[in-house]
Design a protein around this motif. Structure first.
Motif, PDB file in Angstrom:
ATOM      1  N   LEU A 266      -5.306  -9.828  18.810  1.00 40.00           N
ATOM      2  CA  LEU A 266      -6.180 -10.707  18.038  1.00 40.00           C
ATOM      3  C   LEU A 266      -5.655 -11.053  16.649  1.00 40.00           C
ATOM      4  CD1 LEU A 266      -9.739  -9.407  18.967  1.00 40.00           C
ATOM      5  CD2 LEU A 266      -8.244 -10.992  20.187  1.00 40.00           C
ATOM      6  N   ILE A 267      -4.737 -10.254  16.117  1.00 37.57           N
ATOM      7  CA  ILE A 267      -4.176 -10.538  14.790  1.00 37.57           C
ATOM      8  C   ILE A 267      -2.745 -11.047  14.904  1.00 37.57           C
ATOM      9  CG2 ILE A 267      -3.585  -9.609  12.533  1.00 37.57           C
ATOM     10  CD1 ILE A 267      -6.571  -9.845  12.957  1.00 37.57           C
ATOM     11  N   GLN A 268      -1.870 -10.238  15.477  1.00 40.41           N
ATOM     12  CA  GLN A 268      -0.465 -10.630  15.548  1.00 40.41           C
ATOM     13  C   GLN A 268      -0.252 -11.845  16.459  1.00 40.41           C
ATOM     14  OE1 GLN A 268       1.636  -7.072  16.761  1.00 40.41           O
ATOM     15  NE2 GLN A 268       1.121  -5.969  14.883  1.00 40.41           N
ATOM     16  N   LYS A 269      -1.036 -11.922  17.522  1.00 44.74           N
ATOM     17  CA  LYS A 269      -0.937 -13.055  18.448  1.00 44.74           C
ATOM     18  C   LYS A 269      -2.247 -13.834  18.465  1.00 44.74           C
ATOM     19  CE  LYS A 269       2.227 -10.474  21.481  1.00 44.74           C
ATOM     20  NZ  LYS A 269       2.422  -9.903  22.846  1.00 44.74           N
ATOM     21  N   GLY A 270      -2.877 -13.950  17.296  1.00 49.43           N
ATOM     22  CA  GLY A 270      -4.214 -14.510  17.186  1.00 49.43           C
ATOM     23  C   GLY A 270      -4.455 -15.817  17.900  1.00 49.43           C
TER      24      GLY A 270
ATOM     25  N   TYR B 187      -4.782 -15.627  21.747  1.00 48.92           N
ATOM     26  CA  TYR B 187      -5.964 -14.978  22.331  1.00 48.92           C
ATOM     27  C   TYR B 187      -7.270 -15.570  21.792  1.00 48.92           C
ATOM     28  CZ  TYR B 187      -3.196 -11.236  24.469  1.00 48.92           C
ATOM     29  OH  TYR B 187      -2.330 -10.522  25.256  1.00 48.92           O
ATOM     30  N   ALA B 188      -7.213 -16.768  21.229  1.00 54.13           N
ATOM     31  CA  ALA B 188      -8.366 -17.312  20.514  1.00 54.13           C
ATOM     32  C   ALA B 188      -9.298 -18.165  21.359  1.00 54.13           C
ATOM     33  CB  ALA B 188      -7.889 -18.129  19.317  1.00 54.13           C
ATOM     34  N   SER B 189      -9.032 -18.303  22.648  1.00 50.47           N
ATOM     35  CA  SER B 189      -9.898 -19.158  23.448  1.00 50.47           C
ATOM     36  C   SER B 189     -11.006 -18.341  24.094  1.00 50.47           C
ATOM     37  CB  SER B 189      -9.099 -19.919  24.507  1.00 50.47           C
ATOM     38  OG  SER B 189      -9.817 -21.051  24.946  1.00 50.47           O
ATOM     39  N   ARG B 190     -11.825 -19.010  24.878  1.00 52.56           N
ATOM     40  CA  ARG B 190     -12.941 -18.378  25.564  1.00 52.56           C
ATOM     41  C   ARG B 190     -12.739 -18.462  27.068  1.00 52.56           C
ATOM     42  NH1 ARG B 190     -14.556 -15.183  21.824  1.00 52.56           N
ATOM     43  NH2 ARG B 190     -16.099 -15.973  20.334  1.00 52.56           N
ATOM     44  N   ALA B 191     -13.195 -17.409  27.740  1.00 51.60           N
ATOM     45  CA  ALA B 191     -13.120 -17.386  29.194  1.00 51.60           C
ATOM     46  C   ALA B 191     -14.206 -18.276  29.780  1.00 51.60           C
ATOM     47  CB  ALA B 191     -13.284 -15.947  29.687  1.00 51.60           C
ATOM     48  N   ALA B 192     -14.120 -18.495  31.069  1.00 50.08           N
ATOM     49  CA  ALA B 192     -15.111 -19.335  31.749  1.00 50.08           C
ATOM     50  C   ALA B 192     -16.500 -18.737  31.592  1.00 50.08           C
ATOM     51  CB  ALA B 192     -14.756 -19.451  33.224  1.00 50.08           C
ATOM     52  N   GLU B 193     -17.469 -19.592  31.291  1.00 47.33           N
ATOM     53  CA  GLU B 193     -18.849 -19.167  31.135  1.00 47.33           C
ATOM     54  C   GLU B 193     -19.599 -19.364  32.450  1.00 47.33           C
ATOM     55  OE1 GLU B 193     -19.352 -18.146  26.924  1.00 47.33           O
ATOM     56  OE2 GLU B 193     -20.835 -18.209  28.506  1.00 47.33           O
ATOM     57  N   ASN B 194     -20.667 -18.585  32.621  1.00 43.91           N
ATOM     58  CA  ASN B 194     -21.509 -18.860  33.779  1.00 43.91           C
ATOM     59  C   ASN B 194     -22.319 -20.134  33.518  1.00 43.91           C
ATOM     60  OD1 ASN B 194     -24.256 -18.274  32.705  1.00 43.91           O
ATOM     61  ND2 ASN B 194     -23.503 -16.182  32.535  1.00 43.91           N
TER      62      ASN B 194
ATOM     63  N   THR C 134     -23.028  -4.925  18.903  1.00 46.47           N
ATOM     64  CA  THR C 134     -22.704  -4.997  20.324  1.00 46.47           C
ATOM     65  C   THR C 134     -21.477  -4.116  20.570  1.00 46.47           C
ATOM     66  OG1 THR C 134     -21.258  -6.923  20.060  1.00 46.47           O
ATOM     67  CG2 THR C 134     -23.583  -7.339  20.524  1.00 46.47           C
ATOM     68  N   HIS C 135     -21.364  -3.582  21.759  1.00 44.66           N
ATOM     69  CA  HIS C 135     -20.221  -2.720  22.070  1.00 44.66           C
ATOM     70  C   HIS C 135     -19.018  -3.509  22.569  1.00 44.66           C
ATOM     71  CE1 HIS C 135     -22.493   1.383  22.323  1.00 44.66           C
ATOM     72  NE2 HIS C 135     -22.702   0.735  21.207  1.00 44.66           N
ATOM     73  N   PHE C 136     -19.203  -4.819  22.721  1.00 38.42           N
ATOM     74  CA  PHE C 136     -18.116  -5.721  23.065  1.00 38.42           C
ATOM     75  C   PHE C 136     -18.254  -6.973  22.214  1.00 38.42           C
ATOM     76  CE2 PHE C 136     -19.031  -3.240  26.797  1.00 38.42           C
ATOM     77  CZ  PHE C 136     -17.797  -2.905  27.320  1.00 38.42           C
ATOM     78  N   VAL C 137     -17.130  -7.495  21.740  1.00 40.64           N
ATOM     79  CA  VAL C 137     -17.182  -8.824  21.132  1.00 40.64           C
ATOM     80  C   VAL C 137     -17.238  -9.847  22.268  1.00 40.64           C
ATOM     81  CG1 VAL C 137     -15.951  -8.093  19.065  1.00 40.64           C
ATOM     82  CG2 VAL C 137     -14.654  -8.997  20.994  1.00 40.64           C
ATOM     83  N   LEU C 138     -17.512 -11.086  21.927  1.00 41.05           N
ATOM     84  CA  LEU C 138     -17.541 -12.124  22.955  1.00 41.05           C
ATOM     85  C   LEU C 138     -16.189 -12.197  23.667  1.00 41.05           C
ATOM     86  CD1 LEU C 138     -19.438 -14.873  20.963  1.00 41.05           C
ATOM     87  CD2 LEU C 138     -20.261 -13.751  23.033  1.00 41.05           C
ATOM     88  N   SER C 139     -16.236 -12.477  24.951  1.00 42.02           N
ATOM     89  CA  SER C 139     -15.026 -12.475  25.767  1.00 42.02           C
ATOM     90  C   SER C 139     -13.978 -13.440  25.215  1.00 42.02           C
ATOM     91  CB  SER C 139     -15.365 -12.895  27.201  1.00 42.02           C
ATOM     92  OG  SER C 139     -16.323 -12.037  27.758  1.00 42.02           O
ATOM     93  N   HIS C 140     -12.741 -12.970  25.198  1.00 39.86           N
ATOM     94  CA  HIS C 140     -11.607 -13.805  24.805  1.00 39.86           C
ATOM     95  C   HIS C 140     -10.854 -14.266  26.047  1.00 39.86           C
ATOM     96  CE1 HIS C 140     -11.238 -13.174  20.321  1.00 39.86           C
ATOM     97  NE2 HIS C 140     -12.183 -12.312  20.642  1.00 39.86           N
ATOM     98  N   ALA C 141     -10.016 -15.267  25.855  1.00 38.13           N
ATOM     99  CA  ALA C 141      -9.109 -15.723  26.909  1.00 38.13           C
ATOM    100  C   ALA C 141      -7.847 -16.240  26.249  1.00 38.13           C
ATOM    101  CB  ALA C 141      -9.754 -16.810  27.757  1.00 38.13           C
ATOM    102  N   VAL C 142      -6.730 -16.117  26.932  1.00 41.12           N
ATOM    103  CA  VAL C 142      -5.461 -16.587  26.371  1.00 41.12           C
ATOM    104  C   VAL C 142      -5.267 -18.060  26.688  1.00 41.12           C
ATOM    105  CG1 VAL C 142      -4.353 -14.324  26.405  1.00 41.12           C
ATOM    106  CG2 VAL C 142      -4.212 -15.789  28.433  1.00 41.12           C
ATOM    107  N   THR C 143      -4.532 -18.717  25.814  1.00 40.41           N
ATOM    108  CA  THR C 143      -4.272 -20.151  25.997  1.00 40.41           C
ATOM    109  C   THR C 143      -3.077 -20.399  26.900  1.00 40.41           C
ATOM    110  OG1 THR C 143      -2.970 -20.136  23.956  1.00 40.41           O
ATOM    111  CG2 THR C 143      -5.294 -20.762  23.788  1.00 40.41           C
ATOM    112  N   GLU C 144      -2.275 -19.371  27.122  1.00 40.97           N
ATOM    113  CA  GLU C 144      -1.151 -19.462  28.055  1.00 40.97           C
ATOM    114  C   GLU C 144      -0.821 -18.057  28.530  1.00 40.97           C
ATOM    115  OE1 GLU C 144       2.852 -19.456  25.485  1.00 40.97           O
ATOM    116  OE2 GLU C 144       1.529 -21.148  24.978  1.00 40.97           O
ATOM    117  N   PRO C 145      -0.206 -17.912  29.704  1.00 41.17           N
ATOM    118  CA  PRO C 145       0.098 -16.573  30.220  1.00 41.17           C
ATOM    119  C   PRO C 145       0.945 -15.781  29.236  1.00 41.17           C
ATOM    120  CG  PRO C 145       0.445 -18.239  31.912  1.00 41.17           C
ATOM    121  CD  PRO C 145       0.228 -18.980  30.617  1.00 41.17           C
TER     122      PRO C 145
ATOM    123  N   GLY D  67      -9.755 -11.522  13.746  1.00 46.57           N
ATOM    124  CA  GLY D  67      -8.882 -12.620  14.127  1.00 46.57           C
ATOM    125  C   GLY D  67      -9.542 -13.978  14.010  1.00 46.57           C
ATOM    126  N   ARG D  68      -9.007 -14.946  14.760  1.00 41.78           N
ATOM    127  CA  ARG D  68      -9.496 -16.319  14.685  1.00 41.78           C
ATOM    128  C   ARG D  68     -10.985 -16.418  15.024  1.00 41.78           C
ATOM    129  NH1 ARG D  68      -5.224 -20.241  14.408  1.00 41.78           N
ATOM    130  NH2 ARG D  68      -3.489 -19.089  13.505  1.00 41.78           N
TER     131      ARG D  68
END
Length: 515
Positions: free
Chosen positions: A104-108, A111-118, A382-393, A455-456
């Motif tokens: 979240l910091i070094q590669k902010g 990892y700054a996107s969001r995963a698919a929502e329901n 909360t015990h988890f932050v909102l889900s993150h997703a990567v912008t590329e593999p 991070g972002r």
């Protein structure tokens, strides 16, 4: 602010449904097994074995535990990074501070996107048109920039100081009235929640409202949060045919929300167009900044009413329950640690004397700041932050992180890591006050706790959240001595997941006015 889902309770409630449609799933299994799955060629982190299609849903449901407790068990077994298969979704869970800092910091930006929502969350976010839900890109940057620069700067926050003072006076009066009605007993989270909600409503709409309207808006927002609780078809869309009534209810709640909030939007719009025409209007609000924002790439029109409702709801919900939850845990710890409560009261008394604590005084109270920081370490909202997703593999810790997975950060596991903290189970403000321990709450220089994320995607309300928590705790301790109900009762610090992690047994406390 919640993560992918809040607890295993809703999964457990639908557990029997899985078996009733097992034959249905078997036919689907034939289809899925004939498809080429990406996971066969990926080096994902290890994790508990699961069933075909449903993955680890059975384990979570059968455990009967909140999801964060299940993850805590998996952390002990699989370590810093592991994989959970939750139906059609894959979660990669990070529990190690160094890995989180790297991601979240070094590669902010990566990892700054969001995963698919329901689909339910997409409905209430107006198809990801909110700061929290938007994917990493122009819309998110525009919405976040607007919120931070136009609403959450220190200069802008000072403009609402009188609003916070009024809300604090209202909080103290409500506590006194409720105590008088109930032999000195109050329900902490209820009054704390209403106080912070009053602040945010005025900041959001720029309109002063009576308690009846405030309570009605609050109920509308609570209905939304209840509707957002996860269902089994969020993870197995193939089962959605069995949840038509629930889907219909989602649309009803959304319509109720829009129909109720839009008149306030229009009232504010008229107040801006005709200055002085509305005596309930104040000079500025968050809504003012949204009327003409051009967040959509290439969009020339202003946000629709539905988009405005989503942005308003985010502002209100994001800051209400998180703060109220922190206050409940904080008062519980002060009751359980009377020496901390005494020391905090002494600092308040020495700093302000007989006058009411003002937020200007907070900066002069290092022990109060230590109490708040320890509270956020021990009890992140909360015990988890909102889900993150990567912008590329990419890769992390030697494992593949594909673009279609949910990257979940187990914040509570970091705040209680014995490698990072001495005696982490103990509530000990002295670690920040006189023992030399510290932590950068933003995570920039290193991660030891992250109650607001880092991070972002760090929570834009970090500053206002800490102000509210500090000011409320200071006023509540200045005015009252807090003890358990009934006297001598041992506080149960078990938690349960609602919108935030709340006390399993809502805190009832006895208050005694200070002499």
């Amino acid at each position: 602010m919640t993560s992918l889902f809040s607890s295993s309770a809703s999964l457990s409630s639908h557990y029997h449904l899985i078996f009733t449609v097992l034959a249905f799933l078997i036919s689907a299994l034939i289809f899925f097994l004939t498809q080429k799955t990406k996971s066969k060629s990926l080096n994902l982190p290890p994790g508990p074995p699961g069933w075909p299609i449903v993955g680890n849903l059975f384990q979570v449901a059968r455990s009967g535990k909140p999801f964060f407790e299940y993850v805590k068990e998996m952390k002990a077994q699989y370590g810093a990074i592991f994989t959970l298969k939750m139906g059609t979704r894959t979660m990669i869970v990070l529990t190690d501070a160094k890995l989180v800092h790297e991601a979240l910091i070094q590669k902010g930006p990566l990892y700054a996107s969001r995963a698919a929502e329901n689909p339910t969350r997409n409905i209430f976010s107006a198809n990801k048109f909110t700061v929290n839900a938007a994917v990493y890109g122009p819309v998110w940057k525009s919405l976040r920039k607007n919120m931070v620069q136009n609403m959450l700067t220190s200069t802008r926050l000072k403009e609402f100081r009188s609003v916070r003072e009024d809300a604090m006076d209202r909080l103290i009066n409500r506590l006194k009235v409720n105590a008088e009605k109930n032999n000195g007993v109050v329900v902490v989270v209820r009054d704390a929640r209403f106080a912070v909600f009053c602040i945010l409503v005025v900041m959001c709409f720029g309109l002063e409202m009576d308690e009846e309207k405030l309570e009605r808006i609050d109920q509308v927002m609570k209905n939304v949060l209840i509707t957002l609780e996860p269902r089994i078809d969020d993870f197995l869309p193939i089962l959605s045919v069995f949840f038509s009534k629930q889907r219909k209810r989602v649309l009803e709640v959304r319509k109720e929300q829009v129909d109720f909030i839009v008149p306030f939007i229009e009232q504010r719009r008229r107040a801006i167009q005709n200055p002085g025409s509305d005596k309930t209007a104040i000079t500025f609000s968050y809504l003012d900044t949204l009327f003409d924002i051009k967040a959509h790439e290439g969009k020339k029109s202003s946000p629709s009413n539905e988009e405005l409702v989503s942005l308003i709801s985010e502002f209100l919900n994001g800051g209400t329950d998180t703060t109220a939850t922190a206050i409940e845990w904080g008062i519980a710890q002060l009751i359980d640690n009377p020496e901390v409560q005494t020391k905090l009261y002494q600092e308040i008394n020495m700093t302000v004397g007989d006058k009411k604590v003002d937020e200007k005084d907070i900066e002069k109270m290092p022990y109060l700041q230590a109490v708040v920081k320890e509270l956020l370490r021990k009890h992140p909202p909360t015990h988890f932050v909102l889900s993150h997703a990567v912008t590329e593999p990419t890769t992390l810790g030697g494992y593949d992180i594909p673009i279609d997975v949910n990257v979940e950060i187990y914040t509570a596991g970091i705040g209680e890591d014995p490698k990072l903290w001495s005696n982490p189970e103990k509530f000990d403000p002295e670690r920040f006050f006189s023992k030399g321990e510290d932590a950068d709450i933003t995570g920039v220089t290193g991660v030891k706790m992250m109650p607001f994320g880092i991070g972002r995607r760090i929570c834009p309300g970090l500053a206002i959240g800490t102000v509210h928590i500090s000011l409320m705790l200071a006023r509540m301790v200045q005015e009252f001595e807090w003890t358990a109900d009934p006297p001598g009762k041992k506080i149960d610090f078990s938690g349960k997941m609602e919108f935030t992690v709340v006390m399993k047994e809502s805190l009832r406390a006895v208050i005694k006015p200070r002499e």
